[in-house]
Scaffold this motif. Sequence first.
Motif, PDB file in Angstrom:
ATOM      1  N   ASN A 226       0.967  -1.152   0.015  1.00 59.16           N
ATOM      2  CA  ASN A 226       0.006   0.127  -0.114  1.00 59.16           C
ATOM      3  C   ASN A 226       0.828   1.193   0.192  1.00 59.16           C
ATOM      4  N   THR A 227       2.239   1.178   0.811  1.00 56.44           N
ATOM      5  CA  THR A 227       2.676   2.601   0.780  1.00 56.44           C
ATOM      6  C   THR A 227       4.406   1.920   0.798  1.00 56.44           C
ATOM      7  N   TYR A 228       5.224   2.754   0.193  1.00 61.44           N
ATOM      8  CA  TYR A 228       6.724   2.086   0.071  1.00 61.44           C
ATOM      9  C   TYR A 228       7.518   3.248   0.188  1.00 61.44           C
ATOM     10  N   SER A 229       8.592   3.425   0.877  1.00 60.30           N
ATOM     11  CA  SER A 229       9.664   4.208   1.061  1.00 60.30           C
ATOM     12  C   SER A 229      10.948   3.963   1.024  1.00 60.30           C
ATOM     13  N   ALA A 230      11.938   4.518   0.170  1.00 57.13           N
ATOM     14  CA  ALA A 230      13.160   4.097   0.537  1.00 57.13           C
ATOM     15  C   ALA A 230      14.072   4.725  -0.057  1.00 57.13           C
TER      16      ALA A 230
ATOM     17  N   ASN B  58      17.238   0.471   2.821  1.00 59.12           N
ATOM     18  CA  ASN B  58      16.494   1.242   3.907  1.00 59.12           C
ATOM     19  C   ASN B  58      15.267   1.375   3.591  1.00 59.12           C
ATOM     20  N   ALA B  59      14.421   0.383   2.950  1.00 56.47           N
ATOM     21  CA  ALA B  59      13.165   0.272   2.507  1.00 56.47           C
ATOM     22  C   ALA B  59      12.117   0.040   3.784  1.00 56.47           C
ATOM     23  N   GLU B  60      11.041   0.813   3.648  1.00 55.74           N
ATOM     24  CA  GLU B  60       9.793   0.559   4.650  1.00 55.74           C
ATOM     25  C   GLU B  60       8.701   0.459   3.807  1.00 55.74           C
TER      26      GLU B  60
END
Length: 212
Positions: free
Chosen positions: A40-44, A185-187
């Motif tokens: 649904n969401t992803y940041s890196a 460093n993905a979340e």
Amino acid sequence: MPARLTLSSGLATLALALAIPATALADGAERLTRMLEPLNTYSADFEQQILDGSGQRLQQTEGHMWLSRPGKFRWEVKAPYEQIVVSDGDEVTLYDPDLEQATIQPLDERITHTPALLLSGSANELTDSYEVKSSQQGTAETFTLEPKASDTLFESLRLTFYSEQLAALEMTDSTGQRTAIAFDNAEQNGNIDDQRYRFEVPEGTDVIRQTR
């Protein structure tokens, strides 16, 4: 799309405990859909490279990205020069502070075929638009996508997952030039403020607005 706006990076080498030969998976599209649907969401953080047909590096940049499905995306290049690409789900803004220029255009089908923005779309639409093949080696799964339409911006796209988390993507265009992106460093499925996808054009910026 200018080279400065192409999304790319080099894949980091992983030492696998067991060297298992890559094997084709018959249900590549179904498997990719199952892996992308929960995202649904992803940041890196990212590192990106542009390589010519012989593998020579033409450009290297780094920065950070955020996405929220469906259709919202922010890509910030921090080095060696600053650049921002933002999608609010309706429009895409490409901002170049060095040129003091912002290009705003609708989020149409051709734009969503760029690798960064297609990740923020529907997984079912993704597999409807591309032929999907997959292979697996240890904990690494690679999906190769080839567009069914002829008017896309690339010839093939590879998505690589490690332990079912998106780790890298690589795009090849019709000239053989490759755009490769490695994530770190993905979340996944963290909380991302919706304001992240709203871009306020700085005063004094030359705005180019494109229509369909």
